[in-house]
Scaffold this motif. Structure first.
Motif, PDB file in Angstrom:
ATOM      1  N   ASP A 197       0.842  -1.197   0.000  1.00 47.15           N
ATOM      2  CA  ASP A 197       0.000   0.000   0.000  1.00 47.15           C
ATOM      3  C   ASP A 197       0.887   1.260   0.000  1.00 47.15           C
ATOM      4  N   ASN A 198       1.934   1.207  -0.836  1.00 54.81           N
ATOM      5  CA  ASN A 198       2.900   2.308  -1.024  1.00 54.81           C
ATOM      6  C   ASN A 198       3.863   2.513   0.150  1.00 54.81           C
ATOM      7  N   THR A 199       3.823   1.613   1.144  1.00 53.21           N
ATOM      8  CA  THR A 199       4.788   1.665   2.242  1.00 53.21           C
ATOM      9  C   THR A 199       5.959   0.749   1.917  1.00 53.21           C
ATOM     10  N   PRO A 200       7.178   1.275   1.779  1.00 56.96           N
ATOM     11  CA  PRO A 200       8.332   0.449   1.407  1.00 56.96           C
ATOM     12  C   PRO A 200       8.621  -0.642   2.437  1.00 56.96           C
ATOM     13  N   ILE A 201       9.071  -1.787   1.955  1.00 62.53           N
ATOM     14  CA  ILE A 201       9.455  -2.916   2.804  1.00 62.53           C
ATOM     15  C   ILE A 201      10.902  -3.268   2.509  1.00 62.53           C
ATOM     16  N   ALA A 202      11.748  -3.277   3.523  1.00 61.59           N
ATOM     17  CA  ALA A 202      13.162  -3.614   3.358  1.00 61.59           C
ATOM     18  C   ALA A 202      13.347  -5.125   3.467  1.00 61.59           C
ATOM     19  N   LEU A 203      13.891  -5.728   2.420  1.00 57.42           N
ATOM     20  CA  LEU A 203      14.144  -7.165   2.403  1.00 57.42           C
ATOM     21  C   LEU A 203      15.605  -7.439   2.080  1.00 57.42           C
ATOM     22  N   THR A 204      16.120  -8.556   2.607  1.00 58.07           N
ATOM     23  CA  THR A 204      17.453  -9.013   2.199  1.00 58.07           C
ATOM     24  C   THR A 204      17.361  -9.587   0.788  1.00 58.07           C
ATOM     25  N   LYS A 205      18.508  -9.875   0.197  1.00 61.69           N
ATOM     26  CA  LYS A 205      18.553 -10.395  -1.168  1.00 61.69           C
ATOM     27  C   LYS A 205      17.750 -11.698  -1.288  1.00 61.69           C
ATOM     28  N   LYS A 206      17.962 -12.628  -0.358  1.00 59.14           N
ATOM     29  CA  LYS A 206      17.270 -13.919  -0.442  1.00 59.14           C
ATOM     30  C   LYS A 206      15.783 -13.760  -0.137  1.00 59.14           C
ATOM     31  N   GLU A 207      15.422 -12.874   0.784  1.00 59.13           N
ATOM     32  CA  GLU A 207      14.004 -12.621   1.049  1.00 59.13           C
ATOM     33  C   GLU A 207      13.328 -12.079  -0.199  1.00 59.13           C
ATOM     34  N   PHE A 208      13.995 -11.149  -0.880  1.00 61.73           N
ATOM     35  CA  PHE A 208      13.434 -10.565  -2.101  1.00 61.73           C
ATOM     36  C   PHE A 208      13.248 -11.644  -3.170  1.00 61.73           C
ATOM     37  N   GLU A 209      14.267 -12.481  -3.371  1.00 60.21           N
ATOM     38  CA  GLU A 209      14.188 -13.514  -4.402  1.00 60.21           C
ATOM     39  C   GLU A 209      13.108 -14.543  -4.080  1.00 60.21           C
ATOM     40  N   LEU A 210      12.962 -14.883  -2.802  1.00 65.25           N
ATOM     41  CA  LEU A 210      11.909 -15.814  -2.409  1.00 65.25           C
ATOM     42  C   LEU A 210      10.537 -15.209  -2.660  1.00 65.25           C
ATOM     43  N   LEU A 211      10.349 -13.953  -2.265  1.00 62.92           N
ATOM     44  CA  LEU A 211       9.065 -13.301  -2.486  1.00 62.92           C
ATOM     45  C   LEU A 211       8.769 -13.182  -3.981  1.00 62.92           C
ATOM     46  N   GLU A 212       9.780 -12.844  -4.771  1.00 64.31           N
ATOM     47  CA  GLU A 212       9.573 -12.745  -6.223  1.00 64.31           C
ATOM     48  C   GLU A 212       9.129 -14.084  -6.798  1.00 64.31           C
ATOM     49  N   TYR A 213       9.772 -15.171  -6.363  1.00 65.21           N
ATOM     50  CA  TYR A 213       9.408 -16.502  -6.865  1.00 65.21           C
ATOM     51  C   TYR A 213       7.965 -16.851  -6.478  1.00 65.21           C
ATOM     52  N   LEU A 214       7.593 -16.549  -5.236  1.00 67.02           N
ATOM     53  CA  LEU A 214       6.215 -16.809  -4.813  1.00 67.02           C
ATOM     54  C   LEU A 214       5.228 -15.999  -5.641  1.00 67.02           C
ATOM     55  N   MET A 215       5.549 -14.717  -5.874  1.00 70.65           N
ATOM     56  CA  MET A 215       4.611 -13.847  -6.580  1.00 70.65           C
ATOM     57  C   MET A 215       4.528 -14.184  -8.067  1.00 70.65           C
ATOM     58  N   ARG A 216       5.614 -14.695  -8.636  1.00 70.90           N
ATOM     59  CA  ARG A 216       5.552 -15.141 -10.032  1.00 70.90           C
ATOM     60  C   ARG A 216       4.703 -16.400 -10.169  1.00 70.90           C
ATOM     61  N   ASN A 217       4.515 -17.086  -9.048  1.00 73.59           N
ATOM     62  CA  ASN A 217       3.670 -18.289  -9.027  1.00 73.59           C
ATOM     63  C   ASN A 217       2.427 -18.056  -8.176  1.00 73.59           C
ATOM     64  N   LYS A 218       1.928 -16.840  -8.191  1.00 73.34           N
ATOM     65  CA  LYS A 218       0.769 -16.467  -7.393  1.00 73.34           C
ATOM     66  C   LYS A 218      -0.394 -17.435  -7.615  1.00 73.34           C
ATOM     67  N   ASN A 219      -1.017 -17.848  -6.514  1.00 75.13           N
ATOM     68  CA  ASN A 219      -2.152 -18.780  -6.486  1.00 75.13           C
ATOM     69  C   ASN A 219      -1.749 -20.224  -6.748  1.00 75.13           C
ATOM     70  N   LEU A 220      -0.461 -20.483  -7.002  1.00 73.43           N
ATOM     71  CA  LEU A 220       0.016 -21.845  -7.194  1.00 73.43           C
ATOM     72  C   LEU A 220       0.749 -22.308  -5.935  1.00 73.43           C
ATOM     73  N   VAL A 221       0.742 -23.601  -5.681  1.00 71.80           N
ATOM     74  CA  VAL A 221       1.480 -24.158  -4.558  1.00 71.80           C
ATOM     75  C   VAL A 221       2.883 -24.508  -5.031  1.00 71.80           C
ATOM     76  N   VAL A 222       3.908 -23.980  -4.339  1.00 67.81           N
ATOM     77  CA  VAL A 222       5.296 -24.294  -4.677  1.00 67.81           C
ATOM     78  C   VAL A 222       5.911 -25.094  -3.531  1.00 67.81           C
ATOM     79  N   THR A 223       6.647 -26.126  -3.861  1.00 65.11           N
ATOM     80  CA  THR A 223       7.240 -26.984  -2.843  1.00 65.11           C
ATOM     81  C   THR A 223       8.522 -26.367  -2.288  1.00 65.11           C
ATOM     82  N   ARG A 224       8.946 -26.848  -1.124  1.00 67.31           N
ATOM     83  CA  ARG A 224      10.218 -26.402  -0.557  1.00 67.31           C
ATOM     84  C   ARG A 224      11.364 -26.720  -1.504  1.00 67.31           C
TER      85      ARG A 224
END
Length: 231
Positions: free
Chosen positions: A149-176
């Motif tokens: 909601d326009n509030t910046p969130i500070a993430l580490t490199k791996k946190e960012f990459e994990l979130l990006e992977y989840l969001m690229r697979n939005k609504n899909l289940v991804v395994t560990r």
């Protein structure tokens, strides 16, 4: 011929690894303290560093941190500690893999082979600027920015990459396993608990902070990110 650097203060272990790796066709150099090993890693032309955590002069974590300031040289960490948080720290600092002593030489050789098979990064840079969204959460890969909601969130490199992977697979289940392969960039052979730790980090910074449940655990399968039902 691949050039490997072993930074290990236990001389017998270092020599054993050197002999085994040379038998497999690698060229191997040795260092027995952190400061000398760091200098060799930065000044040499190595394809991989095998780095012990407990070292004299500079510990392995500090050696890795300094390597990452100027180089993306692949690093496999060695440690006598079987501690998830140690593994998280090493991986978050940029290590490609982490192996706990004692280990079978066959396991180390397998992990090295996997690393050298990689041709491209797991998450390729976007060719065009895009924004991924989920509920009020936005992620821009090109700008390396995340906001809720326009509030910046500070993430580490791996946190960012994990979130990006989840969001690229939005609504899909991804395994560990798929997360480890795609986000960490190789076929991970070790403990998958590191994924759970990073999911908890994301939930603390997003779900709990903004009171908006987006990341779901799918029992027995993995994780899923989807729009909050209360929006």
């Amino acid at each position: 011929m691949k050039q490997l650097l072993i930074i290990e203060d236990e001389v017998k272990i270092a020599r054993f690894l050197q002999l085994e790796l040379e038998h497999e066709g690698y060229s191997v150099d040795l260092s027995h303290n952190g400061r000398e090993g760091l200098n060799k890693a930065l000044e040499g032309n190595f394809d991989l560093v095998i780095l012990d955590v407990m070292l004299p002069s500079l510990n392995g974590m500090e050696v890795l941190r300094r390597i990452r300031q100027t180089s993306d040289l692949p690093v496999i960490m060695l440690t006598a500690k079987d501690d998830v948080m140690d593994k998280v720290m090493g991986l978050d600092l940029g290590a490609q893999d982490y192996i706990t002593k004692p280990f079978a030489i066959e396991e180390l050789l397998a992990r090295i082979r996997v690393l050298f098979k990689l041709k491209v990064p797991a998450i390729a840079p976007s060719q065009i600027q895009e924004t991924l969204t989920c509920s009020k959460l936005s992620l821009c890969p090109e700008k390396y920015e995340v906001s809720y909601d326009n509030t910046p969130i500070a993430l580490t490199k791996k946190e960012f990459e994990l979130l990006e992977y989840l969001m690229r697979n939005k609504n899909l289940v991804v395994t560990r396993e798929s997360i480890l392969e795609k986000v960490w960039g190789y076929d991970y052979l070790g403990d998958t608990n590191v994924v759970d730790v990073y999911i908890r980090y994301l939930r603390n910074k997003i779900d709990q902070k903004f009171q908006d449940k987006l990341i779901y655990t799918i029992r027995g399968m993995g994780y899923q990110i989807k729009d909050a039902t209360n929006n």
